[in-house]
Design a protein around this motif. Structure first.
Motif, PDB file in Angstrom:
ATOM      1  N   UNK A  82      22.453 -93.409 -51.606  1.00 61.60           N
ATOM      2  CA  UNK A  82      23.884 -93.444 -51.914  1.00 61.60           C
ATOM      3  C   UNK A  82      24.331 -92.296 -52.806  1.00 61.60           C
ATOM      4  N   UNK A  83      23.415 -91.435 -53.208  1.00 65.13           N
ATOM      5  CA  UNK A  83      23.781 -90.311 -54.077  1.00 65.13           C
ATOM      6  C   UNK A  83      24.706 -89.350 -53.334  1.00 65.13           C
ATOM      7  N   UNK A  84      25.674 -88.802 -54.058  1.00 64.55           N
ATOM      8  CA  UNK A  84      26.613 -87.857 -53.453  1.00 64.55           C
ATOM      9  C   UNK A  84      25.902 -86.556 -53.122  1.00 64.55           C
ATOM     10  N   UNK A  85      26.258 -85.965 -52.012  1.00 66.22           N
ATOM     11  CA  UNK A  85      25.638 -84.710 -51.591  1.00 66.22           C
ATOM     12  C   UNK A  85      26.242 -83.507 -52.290  1.00 66.22           C
ATOM     13  N   UNK A  86      27.447 -83.701 -52.828  1.00 66.63           N
ATOM     14  CA  UNK A  86      28.113 -82.599 -53.517  1.00 66.63           C
ATOM     15  C   UNK A  86      28.275 -82.955 -54.994  1.00 66.63           C
ATOM     16  N   UNK A  87      28.280 -81.969 -55.871  1.00 65.03           N
ATOM     17  CA  UNK A  87      28.470 -82.237 -57.301  1.00 65.03           C
ATOM     18  C   UNK A  87      29.836 -82.889 -57.554  1.00 65.03           C
ATOM     19  N   UNK A  88      29.874 -83.744 -58.569  1.00 62.86           N
ATOM     20  CA  UNK A  88      31.123 -84.397 -58.959  1.00 62.86           C
ATOM     21  C   UNK A  88      32.042 -83.367 -59.611  1.00 62.86           C
ATOM     22  N   UNK A  89      33.307 -83.316 -59.163  1.00 61.59           N
ATOM     23  CA  UNK A  89      34.251 -82.341 -59.713  1.00 61.59           C
ATOM     24  C   UNK A  89      34.576 -82.623 -61.176  1.00 61.59           C
ATOM     25  N   UNK A  90      34.766 -83.910 -61.497  1.00 63.96           N
ATOM     26  CA  UNK A  90      35.143 -84.271 -62.871  1.00 63.96           C
ATOM     27  C   UNK A  90      34.258 -85.422 -63.336  1.00 63.96           C
ATOM     28  N   UNK A  91      33.046 -85.134 -63.787  1.00 64.98           N
ATOM     29  CA  UNK A  91      32.126 -86.210 -64.170  1.00 64.98           C
ATOM     30  C   UNK A  91      32.622 -87.026 -65.356  1.00 64.98           C
ATOM     31  N   UNK A  92      33.500 -86.461 -66.184  1.00 69.46           N
ATOM     32  CA  UNK A  92      34.002 -87.198 -67.349  1.00 69.46           C
ATOM     33  C   UNK A  92      35.179 -88.105 -66.997  1.00 69.46           C
ATOM     34  N   UNK A  93      35.659 -88.005 -65.763  1.00 68.28           N
ATOM     35  CA  UNK A  93      36.794 -88.832 -65.355  1.00 68.28           C
ATOM     36  C   UNK A  93      36.388 -90.303 -65.328  1.00 68.28           C
ATOM     37  N   UNK A  94      37.317 -91.164 -65.727  1.00 68.42           N
ATOM     38  CA  UNK A  94      37.017 -92.595 -65.828  1.00 68.42           C
ATOM     39  C   UNK A  94      36.867 -93.219 -64.448  1.00 68.42           C
ATOM     40  N   UNK A  95      35.753 -93.896 -64.252  1.00 70.79           N
ATOM     41  CA  UNK A  95      35.535 -94.660 -63.022  1.00 70.79           C
ATOM     42  C   UNK A  95      36.128 -96.065 -63.150  1.00 70.79           C
ATOM     43  N   UNK A  96      35.898 -96.711 -64.286  1.00 76.27           N
ATOM     44  CA  UNK A  96      36.441 -98.045 -64.530  1.00 76.27           C
ATOM     45  C   UNK A  96      36.460 -98.314 -66.028  1.00 76.27           C
ATOM     46  N   UNK A  97      37.534 -98.954 -66.462  1.00 75.91           N
ATOM     47  CA  UNK A  97      37.605 -99.499 -67.813  1.00 75.91           C
ATOM     48  C   UNK A  97      37.783-101.003 -67.683  1.00 75.91           C
ATOM     49  N   UNK A  98      36.768-101.723 -68.085  1.00 74.79           N
ATOM     50  CA  UNK A  98      36.751-103.185 -67.914  1.00 74.79           C
ATOM     51  C   UNK A  98      36.629-103.837 -69.283  1.00 74.79           C
ATOM     52  N   UNK A  99      37.403-104.893 -69.494  1.00 72.20           N
ATOM     53  CA  UNK A  99      37.353-105.662 -70.734  1.00 72.20           C
ATOM     54  C   UNK A  99      37.014-107.106 -70.396  1.00 72.20           C
ATOM     55  N   UNK A 100      36.263-107.754 -71.289  1.00 72.23           N
ATOM     56  CA  UNK A 100      35.943-109.168 -71.084  1.00 72.23           C
ATOM     57  C   UNK A 100      35.947-109.877 -72.429  1.00 72.23           C
ATOM     58  N   UNK A 101      36.230-111.179 -72.382  1.00 71.17           N
ATOM     59  CA  UNK A 101      36.328-111.965 -73.613  1.00 71.17           C
ATOM     60  C   UNK A 101      36.048-113.421 -73.303  1.00 71.17           C
ATOM     61  N   UNK A 102      35.492-114.119 -74.285  1.00 72.63           N
ATOM     62  CA  UNK A 102      35.284-115.560 -74.157  1.00 72.63           C
ATOM     63  C   UNK A 102      36.563-116.274 -74.550  1.00 72.63           C
ATOM     64  N   UNK A 103      37.123-117.048 -73.622  1.00 75.87           N
ATOM     65  CA  UNK A 103      38.375-117.753 -73.888  1.00 75.87           C
ATOM     66  C   UNK A 103      38.163-119.082 -74.594  1.00 75.87           C
TER      67      UNK A 103
END
Length: 713
Positions: free
Chosen positions: A224-245
């Motif tokens: 599954x590795x990309x064949x081409x280098x990532x253009x913006x490796x510092x770009x956010x893929x996901x910001x996820x938050x979780x908490x116990x309710x």
């Protein structure tokens, strides 16, 4: 009734044979694993076998269900035979019984064997996950393409059963699935208003942030590795938050007091709701989730224990449901519930996000990312003095099914409303059939409700497998609570049982079967487009009726030998492909299901009429119906053949009799029955009545003319 008694006796006899054969099969496999060893059955410290071989330490084998009764994709556990040494190291593992539709069809047995073989050598203290892991403290095993949910359940079953068996063997107390040790501390319930930022600062809300570069690095070296280098490796893929309710300060501030109270009222005391929110093009919920499965992208870990979430453990939130001041706007919001004390909030735990990448048309690669959670001591209170278990009484212990019904209140309300509407339609049928246009619109609208809400939204398509499961349960450990766990299916089956006694099987087949509704709506569109319809000659048609009863008998015979085998053969029903999986399946199954839909363009509900084993199963008890609601005249059949020719499922015999076992209760024959311009007997009566009126009018005119003539004279 005699036929039903014979079938029930056969089922009881077959179930006894299967149960008696289970242990010898396991012992035979143990003999293959340990040739020449002495194998003795034991009951302590757990039910299983002790294997002794000269010069070697004893081994122990057991069936997994006594320790890990975890429902899989099918809603039933996977039974496994496990053999381990005294240190909790797994020697051998074998799947003894499963009812997984994904494994029953399409995936060869060798793939399942290869998967479970990966556990050889794993110890009870290890943490094992399905899919790629970059952490040294986690042992990864490869999954099975197309059966991610099932292998995750097998993973849980193996590791939980191995740990509990080792604990019992080491002299500790055996912990049966669902039981947990007492908490070391309690939660502080006092709370103060807090903003989103304050909750984050007080570590009540935790964050898992991934960049494109981090995700790409996790897949490095895989297909599954990309064949081409990532253009913006510092770009956010996901910001996820979780908490116990469950922590009041987090739950009330995040949801608001009213919504928090509703959530807590719907949960058992040891259920732990976890809020998960995120902004990303990658969904933490996933797109391939179906009823009865588990979420394969989100789970929790506490020590070596994996906590997965099923559909009943998920609640969707709207953006407006997040009430905390200053909370960002999130694209995906949900509440996941860890049930039955599986999560101890007083101890550290981890949140896992599994990122999936498609490789080709079928294969996938997975990479997991983790975030730790430990409740600050500010929100923990010291435990109360331990009271001996014998003196403790449960506080308001409500069955699990009660909370599940509370969670699905909206769906249940909509379904019950729809069923009440159907009852009104049936009781007002004599009035409705006098208004054909209104009846047609009502019927098409209700079929759309059945297809889209009952079928594709609620996934509540009934199946002949449900019939076999119920019959088998009658002669094993029958419990109503098992069937109450799925409220939509339970309500539908209850309603079908009622209508079988009052109207026969036609109410379900004609109004409540989603696949039947799909066929009928397709046929309606075909008729609107003036596509030519095909009519089977009645002599052939009435012989084809028998085909579905033969299929039912064959499936029933298979269920006596093996319910799993019967479930596999029940793929003759296209329901799973068309409704449960919404045509998202291997092309062969999709082609089969679509072929019946295409046939219905030219031949109305062909599958229902000739092949459906569920319809055949419902026809048997429907013979006990109490009333005949469809009206007939003595002229029907002799000489009148209009209704027989117009019946679109050909349920009316040439002699005028309606075959209730084949009738789909569309009410078209009743429309004709009350139509004075269409029904030949009524037309004839109208003509006779008009002729008599004309004769009386002519006689009156003649008499008037005579009297007028006489008066003139």
């Amino acid at each position: 009734m005699s036929v039903l008694r014979i079938l029930v006796c056969l089922l009881w006899f077959g179930a006894g044979i299967i149960q008696a054969a289970e242990r010898p099969i396991a012992e035979q496999r143990l003999s293959d694993w340990y040739p020449g060893a002495t194998i003795d059955a034991i009951e302590q410290p757990f039910a299983g076998w002790r294997i002794e071989d000269a010069g070697e330490a004893p081994r122990y084998a057991f069936l997994s269900r006594q320790f890990a009764n975890i429902p899989a994709y099918s809603g039933k556990p996977v039974e496994m035979l496990l053999a381990m040494d005294e240190q909790g190291r797994l020697d051998h593992s074998l799947v003894m019984e499963h009812h997984e539709p994904i494994l029953l069809v399409g995936i060869p047995e060798k793939k399942l064997t290869a998967f479970v073989h990966q556990y050889q050598g794993i110890t009870a203290s290890e943490r094992v996950q399905v899919g790629l892991s970059r952490r040294d403290d986690i042992h990864s095993v490869d999954g099975i393409t197309g059966a991610t949910v099932t292998v995750m359940v097998i993973n849980q079953t193996v590791m939980r059963a191995l740990r509990e068996a080792h604990r019992a063997l080491a002299g500790g107390e055996t912990v049966i699935a669902g039981e947990q040790p007492p908490e070391a501390a309690t939660l502080v319930q006092a709370w103060q208003p807090r903003s989103w930022t304050a909750l984050d600062e007080r570590q009540l809300v935790r964050t898992l942030k991934l960049t494109e570069g981090e995700v790409e690095q996790a897949f490095a070296g895989t297909k599954a590795a990309s064949r081409k280098p990532i253009d913006a490796p510092a770009e956010t893929f996901m910001t996820l938050h979780f908490a116990s309710l469950r922590v009041a300060e987090a739950g009330i501030n995040l949801l608001g007091q009213q919504q928090y109270d509703r959530l807590m009222d719907s949960l058992a005391p040891d259920d732990q709701p976890i809020l998960v929110v995120a902004n990303s093009d990658y969904s933490f919920r996933g797109n391939g989730f179906v009823r009865g499965g588990i979420f394969d992208r989100v789970r929790l870990w506490q020590g070596p224990e994996e906590i997965a979430f099923r559909d009943m453990d998920y609640q969707r939130l709207a953006r407006s449901d997040l009430k905390a001041d200053g909370a960002p706007r999130f694209g995906e919001l949900a509440i996941f519930i860890a049930r039955d004390g599986a999560l101890d909030l007083t101890q550290p735990w981890q949140f896992e996000l599994m990122v999936r990448r498609q490789v080709g048309a079928l294969d996938s690669e997975f990479a997991s990312f983790y975030a730790d959670y430990e409740l600050p001591e500010t929100y923990l209170d010291l435990p109360a003095p331990i009271v001996p278990a014998s003196t403790m009484l449960p506080e308001d212990e409500s069955p699990l099914w009660v909370s599940l019904w509370k969670m699905k209140q909206v769906q249940i309300t909509v379904l019950l409303t729809g069923l009440v509407v159907l009852m009104v339609i049936l009781f007002m049928q004599d009035w409705l059939v006098r208004h054909p246009t209104l009846l047609h619109r009502v019927r098409v609208g209700y079929l759309c409700f059945t297809l889209f809400f009952i079928g594709w939204y609620s996934l509540a398509q009934l199946s002949v497998v449900n019939v076999f499961t119920f019959l088998h349960a009658l002669f094993s450990d029958f419990q109503w609570s098992s069937f109450l766990l799925d409220p939509m299916m339970f309500i539908l089956w209850s309603f079908v049982a009622l209508t079988l006694l009052l109207w026969g099987r036609g109410i379900f087949c004609g109004w409540l079967c989603p696949f039947g509704a799909l066929q009928e709506l397709v046929n309606e569109m075909a008729r609107k487009l003036n596509i030519r319809q095909f009519t089977v000659p009645f002599a052939i048609h009435e012989r084809l009726w028998a085909l579905k009863y033969l299929i039912l008998l064959g499936l029933f015979g298979l269920s006596l030998q093996s319910l799993a085998l019967a479930e596999q053969a029940a793929e003759v029903e296209p329901f799973k492909t068309a409704m449960t999986l919404r045509f998202m399946r291997e092309w062969g199954y999709v082609a089969y299901a679509l072929s019946w839909v295409v046939i219905s363009i030219f031949l109305r509900k062909a599958y229902c009429r000739y092949v459906c084993p569920l319809g055949a199963a419902l026809a048997i008890p429907a013979r006990l119906r109490l009333f005949d609601w469809l009206k007939r005249r003595h002229e029907c059949g002799n000489p009148c053949q209009l209704c027989a020719k117009e019946c679109e499922v050909q349920a009316i015999h040439p002699d005028g009799r309606i075959n209730a076992n084949e009738c789909h209760y569309c009410l078209d024959c009743q429309v004709t029955y009350f139509n004075e311009r269409k029904c030949p007997p009524l037309v004839m009566k109208a003509k006779n009545r008009r002729r008599r009126e004309l004769e009386r009018e002519a006689a009156r005119i003649k008499i008037t003319n005579v009297e007028t003539t006489r008066s003139v004279e």
